[in-house]
Design a protein around this motif. Structure first.
Motif, PDB file in Angstrom:
ATOM      1  N   ARG A   1      13.450 119.183   8.754  1.00  0.00           N
ATOM      2  CA  ARG A   1      14.581 120.103   8.785  1.00  0.00           C
ATOM      3  C   ARG A   1      14.935 120.569   7.366  1.00  0.00           C
ATOM      4  NH1 ARG A   1      19.967 117.244   9.665  1.00  0.00           N
ATOM      5  NH2 ARG A   1      19.488 116.822   7.499  1.00  0.00           N
ATOM      6  N   ASP A   2      15.003 119.593   6.454  1.00  0.00           N
ATOM      7  CA  ASP A   2      15.360 119.929   5.081  1.00  0.00           C
ATOM      8  C   ASP A   2      14.300 120.828   4.447  1.00  0.00           C
ATOM      9  OD1 ASP A   2      17.510 118.375   5.516  1.00  0.00           O
ATOM     10  OD2 ASP A   2      16.856 116.677   4.285  1.00  0.00           O
TER      11      ASP A   2
ATOM     12  N   ALA B   1      23.110 124.594  15.527  1.00  0.00           N
ATOM     13  CA  ALA B   1      21.691 124.623  15.230  1.00  0.00           C
ATOM     14  C   ALA B   1      21.295 126.080  14.988  1.00  0.00           C
ATOM     15  CB  ALA B   1      20.915 124.066  16.404  1.00  0.00           C
TER      16      ALA B   1
ATOM     17  N   ARG C   1      23.667 118.355   3.908  1.00  0.00           N
ATOM     18  CA  ARG C   1      22.943 117.502   4.831  1.00  0.00           C
ATOM     19  C   ARG C   1      23.912 116.738   5.702  1.00  0.00           C
ATOM     20  NH1 ARG C   1      18.494 114.123   1.833  1.00  0.00           N
ATOM     21  NH2 ARG C   1      19.331 115.173   0.008  1.00  0.00           N
ATOM     22  N   THR C   2      23.575 116.526   6.933  1.00  0.00           N
ATOM     23  CA  THR C   2      24.429 115.779   7.842  1.00  0.00           C
ATOM     24  C   THR C   2      23.757 114.457   8.169  1.00  0.00           C
ATOM     25  OG1 THR C   2      25.075 117.879   8.794  1.00  0.00           O
ATOM     26  CG2 THR C   2      25.701 115.900   9.999  1.00  0.00           C
ATOM     27  N   LEU C   3      24.500 113.375   7.982  1.00  0.00           N
ATOM     28  CA  LEU C   3      23.971 112.047   8.289  1.00  0.00           C
ATOM     29  C   LEU C   3      24.913 111.426   9.294  1.00  0.00           C
ATOM     30  CD1 LEU C   3      23.770 111.244   4.530  1.00  0.00           C
ATOM     31  CD2 LEU C   3      21.768 111.666   5.929  1.00  0.00           C
ATOM     32  N   ALA C   4      24.381 110.765  10.280  1.00  0.00           N
ATOM     33  CA  ALA C   4      25.240 110.176  11.299  1.00  0.00           C
ATOM     34  C   ALA C   4      24.784 108.760  11.584  1.00  0.00           C
ATOM     35  CB  ALA C   4      25.193 111.008  12.570  1.00  0.00           C
TER      36      ALA C   4
ATOM     37  N   GLU D   1      20.856 119.327  15.997  1.00  0.00           N
ATOM     38  CA  GLU D   1      20.159 119.697  14.757  1.00  0.00           C
ATOM     39  C   GLU D   1      18.684 119.331  14.802  1.00  0.00           C
ATOM     40  OE1 GLU D   1      21.286 118.365  11.033  1.00  0.00           O
ATOM     41  OE2 GLU D   1      22.952 119.761  10.827  1.00  0.00           O
TER      42      GLU D   1
ATOM     43  N   MET E   1      30.057 110.337  10.612  1.00  0.00           N
ATOM     44  CA  MET E   1      29.187 111.444  10.219  1.00  0.00           C
ATOM     45  C   MET E   1      29.567 111.835   8.800  1.00  0.00           C
ATOM     46  SD  MET E   1      28.221 114.871  12.236  1.00  0.00           S
ATOM     47  CE  MET E   1      29.742 115.755  12.263  1.00  0.00           C
TER      48      MET E   1
ATOM     49  N   ARG F   1      12.901 109.800  13.380  1.00  0.00           N
ATOM     50  CA  ARG F   1      14.126 110.463  12.971  1.00  0.00           C
ATOM     51  C   ARG F   1      14.024 110.939  11.518  1.00  0.00           C
ATOM     52  NH1 ARG F   1      18.397 109.346  10.265  1.00  0.00           N
ATOM     53  NH2 ARG F   1      20.314 110.468  10.704  1.00  0.00           N
TER      54      ARG F   1
ATOM     55  N   MET G   1      29.970 123.547   3.781  1.00  0.00           N
ATOM     56  CA  MET G   1      29.047 123.533   4.910  1.00  0.00           C
ATOM     57  C   MET G   1      27.865 124.458   4.686  1.00  0.00           C
ATOM     58  SD  MET G   1      30.198 121.275   6.553  1.00  0.00           S
ATOM     59  CE  MET G   1      31.391 120.465   7.557  1.00  0.00           C
TER      60      MET G   1
END
Lengths: 196, 240
Positions: free
Chosen positions: A189-190, A4, B141-144, B41, B154, A182, B135
């Protein structure tokens, strides 16, 4: 995937920017001078957030004090690999503030709370100059959310409501509210990008 | 994309769960490296909402805090628990494996990490570079989410890099005669994006084009169907 981003507040004009991460690492080793500097760097975000959630200035001051002492006490337990110092401190602050509004006294008027008006508009935040750019950015990004995303996020985060209360306030299904929280955060965040 | 517990990441980060749900989610979190990554995040984002509410603290607070800290004993650093160490290492290890996958890349298609030493040695620098590129893509973008048959997935996706990395954890090897299959979804018909017997290494998908999602199914080993025939057991979607 990536750590983060470690939030940093801009220093005032003419002063070296205080880096909460470096300061917290020193605090973890018992450095009380570093703790005083860390206080100067984070007390405004901590107090402001707590006040926003708790609303009563006297209680907000108590909670902010608890949070800062907790930071001192548990600094060595902060795992820098899991996020920046300011993120950790703000997480503690929010948790404490929410616990306060949900404590016995708050439970007594849960009914009232569930029907009180939505969290105040973002404009009610104080007028201090420091952090104004960041605040503008957050405001703009909140404006980019759908109404349901924005209300779900702000009623929970600034209003201290549980998602069940938020669902009730908005007249929306529980599952929808969970998802919007969420999605709203992901979109924030984006939109906000890296915090440097 | 979500199941009952995993879908609580948003409310959890906003401290909007009741005490019982919070406990359940934290238990879930302790065993789910993917979820902890997502939570970290989202937390950073929530913290920025918090910092945007900053207000100068009352003047007397500083002295009181410093005085109380001076009377307060600090906790020692935590004893390193083996489990915690493992979890913490899981993500860098996956990233390293994904680097291998990238280095083995030949242009299009998907690549499983190969653990062959010569590959690893020769291409290490390039891999780190390529993975770093992926990265660090500004739009990464990270999706989980959960896999409906158990486990978690992920996906890191970057339109600018035209690539996605899929990491799956907690899945058993595919049943005999069958294999896991990845699909790019969302732009017309699903497109095959790679097949694998086990999911212990990340899969790199290069050339995502206009796709807006990734899906996972279990397919017969032979035949390589052009469209999914099995149920989708994991899906991640992004907006273009």
């Amino acid at each position: 995937m990536e750590n983060a981003p470690s939030p940093r507040r801009p220093g005032g004009a003419g002063t070296a920017p205080a880096d909460p991460d470096a300061l917290l690492a020193r605090v973890a080793r018992g450095d009380d001078a570093a703790f005083a500097l860390l206080y100067d760097a984070v007390s405004a975000p901590v107090y402001g957030l707590v006040l926003r959630v708790v609303r009563d200035p006297a209680q907000a001051e108590e909670v902010a004090q608890e949070v800062m002492v907790e930071v001192w006490r548990t600094a060595a337990r902060h795992d820098a690999g899991r996020g920046g110092a300011l993120t950790w401190i703000m997480t503690l602050a929010h948790r404490r503030a929410v616990d306060r509004v949900r404590s016995a006294q708050a439970a007594a008027d849960r009914e009232t709370r569930a029907h009180r008006p939505a969290a105040p508009a973002f404009d009610e935040v104080g007028e201090e100059v420091e952090g104004r750019l960041e605040r503008e950015r957050v405001r703009r990004c909140l404006g980019g959310l759908t109404e349901l995303q924005r209300e779900s996020v702000t009623l929970a985060y600034y209003g201290g409501h549980t998602y069940r209360e938020v669902a009730e306030l908005l007249g929306a299904p529980l599952g929808t509210v969970k998802t919007r929280m969420r999605d709203g955060l992901v979109r924030m965040r984006d939109c906000l990008g890296a915090w440097r | 994309m979500t199941d009952a517990v995993h879908g609580l990441a948003g409310p959890y980060v906003l401290d909007a769960l009741g005490p019982a749900e919070r406990r359940d989610f934290e238990r879930h979190l302790a065993g789910c490296a993917v979820c902890s990554g997502e939570v970290a995040e989202l937390r950073a984002t929530a913290a920025r909402l918090g910092a945007a509410a900053a207000r100068p603290a009352p003047p007397g607070l500083r002295a009181r805090v410093l005085a109380e800290a001076a009377r307060t004993r600090q906790l020692p650093p935590p004893l390193p628990a083996a489990r915690v160490r493992r979890l913490r290492r899981a993500v860098p290890a996956l990233a390293a494996a994904a680097c291998l996958a990238l280095a083995a890349g030949l242009g299009t298609g998907w690549y499983r990490a190969e653990r062959r030493a010569d590959h690893a040695e020769a291409a290490k620098q390039d891999m780190a570079h390529m993975m770093g590129e992926m990265m660090s893509a500004p739009d990464a973008r990270t999706l989980a989410g959960s896999v409906s048959t158990g486990g978690h997935g992920m996906v890191v996706v970057s339109r600018q890099r035209d690539s996605a990395v899929v990491m799956l954890s907690g899945l058993a090897a595919a049943p005999a005669g069958r294999t896991y299959a990845l699909w790019l979804t969302g732009d017309g018909a699903p497109r095959p994006a790679g097949r694998m017997r086990t999911t212990d290494a990340p899969a790199m998908i290069h050339g995502i084009g206009r796709a807006t999602g990734v899906g996972l199914t279990v397919e017969p080993m032979s035949g390589a169907p052009a469209r999914p025939t099995g149920d989708q057991i994991f899906a991640a979607r992004w907006t273009r």
